[in-house]
Motif scaffolding. Structure first.
Motif, PDB file in Angstrom:
ATOM      1  N   TRP A 122      19.777  -7.506  10.869  1.00  0.00           N
ATOM      2  CA  TRP A 122      19.187  -8.311  11.610  1.00  0.00           C
ATOM      3  C   TRP A 122      19.385  -9.528  10.602  1.00  0.00           C
ATOM      4  O   TRP A 122      18.786 -10.530  10.245  1.00  0.00           O
ATOM      5  CB  TRP A 122      18.241  -7.908  11.755  1.00  0.00           C
ATOM      6  N   ILE A 123      20.154  -8.882   9.330  1.00  0.00           N
ATOM      7  CA  ILE A 123      19.894 -10.089   8.078  1.00  0.00           C
ATOM      8  C   ILE A 123      21.086 -10.709   8.132  1.00  0.00           C
ATOM      9  O   ILE A 123      22.314  -9.754   8.082  1.00  0.00           O
ATOM     10  CB  ILE A 123      18.963  -9.336   6.469  1.00  0.00           C
ATOM     11  N   GLY A 124      21.445 -11.685   7.824  1.00  0.00           N
ATOM     12  CA  GLY A 124      22.917 -12.419   7.399  1.00  0.00           C
ATOM     13  C   GLY A 124      23.225 -11.622   6.220  1.00  0.00           C
ATOM     14  O   GLY A 124      22.745 -11.066   5.482  1.00  0.00           O
ATOM     15  N   ASP A 125      24.474 -11.785   6.068  1.00  0.00           N
ATOM     16  CA  ASP A 125      25.474 -11.361   5.706  1.00  0.00           C
ATOM     17  C   ASP A 125      25.159 -11.732   3.501  1.00  0.00           C
ATOM     18  O   ASP A 125      25.014 -11.475   2.938  1.00  0.00           O
ATOM     19  CB  ASP A 125      26.885 -11.475   5.438  1.00  0.00           C
ATOM     20  N   ASP A 126      24.897 -13.384   3.938  1.00  0.00           N
ATOM     21  CA  ASP A 126      25.049 -13.595   2.954  1.00  0.00           C
ATOM     22  C   ASP A 126      23.109 -13.199   1.586  1.00  0.00           C
ATOM     23  O   ASP A 126      23.505 -13.172   0.150  1.00  0.00           O
ATOM     24  CB  ASP A 126      24.418 -15.101   2.109  1.00  0.00           C
ATOM     25  N   ALA A 127      22.059 -13.344   2.828  1.00  0.00           N
ATOM     26  CA  ALA A 127      21.178 -12.552   2.284  1.00  0.00           C
ATOM     27  C   ALA A 127      20.977 -11.406   2.019  1.00  0.00           C
ATOM     28  O   ALA A 127      20.791 -10.631   0.804  1.00  0.00           O
ATOM     29  CB  ALA A 127      20.104 -13.131   3.908  1.00  0.00           C
ATOM     30  N   LEU A 128      21.606 -10.045   3.189  1.00  0.00           N
ATOM     31  CA  LEU A 128      21.751  -8.988   2.973  1.00  0.00           C
ATOM     32  C   LEU A 128      22.642  -8.566   1.645  1.00  0.00           C
ATOM     33  O   LEU A 128      22.235  -7.956   0.682  1.00  0.00           O
ATOM     34  CB  LEU A 128      22.677  -8.393   4.069  1.00  0.00           C
ATOM     35  N   ARG A 129      23.762  -9.323   0.699  1.00  0.00           N
ATOM     36  CA  ARG A 129      24.439  -9.412  -0.004  1.00  0.00           C
ATOM     37  C   ARG A 129      23.538  -9.879  -1.012  1.00  0.00           C
ATOM     38  O   ARG A 129      23.409  -9.156  -2.906  1.00  0.00           O
ATOM     39  CB  ARG A 129      26.144 -10.720  -0.247  1.00  0.00           C
ATOM     40  N   THR A 138      20.338  -8.259  -2.050  1.00  0.00           N
ATOM     41  CA  THR A 138      19.588  -7.182  -1.574  1.00  0.00           C
ATOM     42  C   THR A 138      19.512  -6.541  -3.077  1.00  0.00           C
ATOM     43  O   THR A 138      20.972  -6.267  -2.907  1.00  0.00           O
ATOM     44  CB  THR A 138      18.931  -7.032  -0.824  1.00  0.00           C
ATOM     45  N   ALA A 139      18.998  -5.752  -3.491  1.00  0.00           N
ATOM     46  CA  ALA A 139      19.056  -5.060  -4.650  1.00  0.00           C
ATOM     47  C   ALA A 139      19.531  -3.619  -3.155  1.00  0.00           C
ATOM     48  O   ALA A 139      20.310  -2.811  -3.999  1.00  0.00           O
ATOM     49  CB  ALA A 139      17.875  -4.190  -5.122  1.00  0.00           C
ATOM     50  N   ILE A 140      19.325  -3.211  -2.171  1.00  0.00           N
ATOM     51  CA  ILE A 140      19.459  -1.848  -2.231  1.00  0.00           C
ATOM     52  C   ILE A 140      21.503  -2.498  -1.163  1.00  0.00           C
ATOM     53  O   ILE A 140      22.090  -1.658  -0.387  1.00  0.00           O
ATOM     54  CB  ILE A 140      18.756  -1.504  -0.401  1.00  0.00           C
ATOM     55  N   HIS A 141      21.377  -3.692  -0.932  1.00  0.00           N
ATOM     56  CA  HIS A 141      22.998  -3.758  -0.846  1.00  0.00           C
ATOM     57  C   HIS A 141      24.348  -2.600  -0.772  1.00  0.00           C
ATOM     58  O   HIS A 141      24.709  -2.156  -0.083  1.00  0.00           O
ATOM     59  CB  HIS A 141      23.725  -5.616  -0.931  1.00  0.00           C
ATOM     60  N   PRO A 142      24.150  -2.333  -2.289  1.00  0.00           N
ATOM     61  CA  PRO A 142      25.549  -1.429  -3.027  1.00  0.00           C
ATOM     62  C   PRO A 142      25.139   0.143  -1.667  1.00  0.00           C
ATOM     63  O   PRO A 142      26.142   0.303  -1.192  1.00  0.00           O
ATOM     64  CB  PRO A 142      25.323  -1.297  -3.744  1.00  0.00           C
ATOM     65  N   THR A 143      24.036   0.381  -2.114  1.00  0.00           N
ATOM     66  CA  THR A 143      23.516   1.257  -0.699  1.00  0.00           C
ATOM     67  C   THR A 143      23.927   0.961   0.633  1.00  0.00           C
ATOM     68  O   THR A 143      24.960   2.180   1.328  1.00  0.00           O
ATOM     69  CB  THR A 143      22.151   2.046  -1.152  1.00  0.00           C
ATOM     70  N   ILE A 144      23.774  -0.279   1.375  1.00  0.00           N
ATOM     71  CA  ILE A 144      23.598   0.163   2.625  1.00  0.00           C
ATOM     72  C   ILE A 144      25.744  -0.266   2.749  1.00  0.00           C
ATOM     73  O   ILE A 144      25.777  -0.142   3.954  1.00  0.00           O
ATOM     74  CB  ILE A 144      23.314  -1.475   2.744  1.00  0.00           C
TER      75      ILE A 144
END
Length: 185
Positions: free
Chosen positions: A93-100, A102-108
């Motif tokens: 539910w989070i847009g790609d730009d916003a998700l990238r 976040t600190a957790i993006h590498p894990t996701i």
């Protein structure tokens, strides 16, 4: 969360009475069709309907009660846009730009790559896992015990609602031109 928002009014306590009384022409309902998209979409599938006993039964019970109470207390028209898909993860539910950002993006991202690599095999195994779980559930119910097996998680891969940003792209991005006064979750 998503699973609570998807429960229809017909599945709530005193549903028949609530549905029969749901005649609120100043409450409008819009249900966004469950859609995934690789890129942000520009439109959504759905249409506005007045809140009546004929239109509200399959609409979100949580959203209906919220709108009904708001309308009754404030005496103002309320428009509801119901955009949810039960059992989906927040990263969908989070847009790609916003998700990238976040600190957790590498894990996701690492989990998503692993899921994509295993997707074909998981698609084949999932129905078998469900059948095994169902047998264990039937035995547990017959013996009045708990099923020892966890519910088999569906395969995650391309085209599924579990992919990062895919629900944002298909079900939220097209709503961004709308002026919203609030969001409930």
């Amino acid at each position: 969360g998503q699973s609570n928002m998807t429960r229809p009014l017909s599945g709530t306590l005193h549903a028949a009475q609530e549905i029969a009384a749901a005649n609120y022409p100043l409450i409008r309902l819009f249900r966004v069709k469950e859609t995934t998209a690789e890129q942000p979409a520009e439109t959504v599938d759905g249409s506005w309907q007045a809140c009546t006993p004929a239109t509200v039964a399959d609409f979100s019970g949580v959203a209906y009660f919220f709108a009904r109470d708001l309308h009754q207390r404030l005496g103002v028209p309320v428009g509801l846009i119901h955009s949810s898909w039960g059992g989906t993860p927040i990263e969908a539910w989070i847009g790609d730009d916003a998700l990238r950002r976040t600190a957790i993006h590498p894990t996701i991202a690492a989990r998503w790559e692993k899921d994509r690599a295993e997707f074909a095999v998981r698609k084949i195994r999932h129905p078998i896992e469900q059948a095994v779980w169902k047998q264990a559930e039937d035995r547990a119910q017959a013996t009045h015990t708990l099923n020892p097996l966890p519910w088999p998680t569906p395969p995650t891969g391309p085209g599924t609602p579990y992919a990062p940003s895919r629900l944002f792209n298909g079900m939220i991005a097209p709503l961004q031109p709308c002026a919203l006064r609030g969001i409930i979750w």
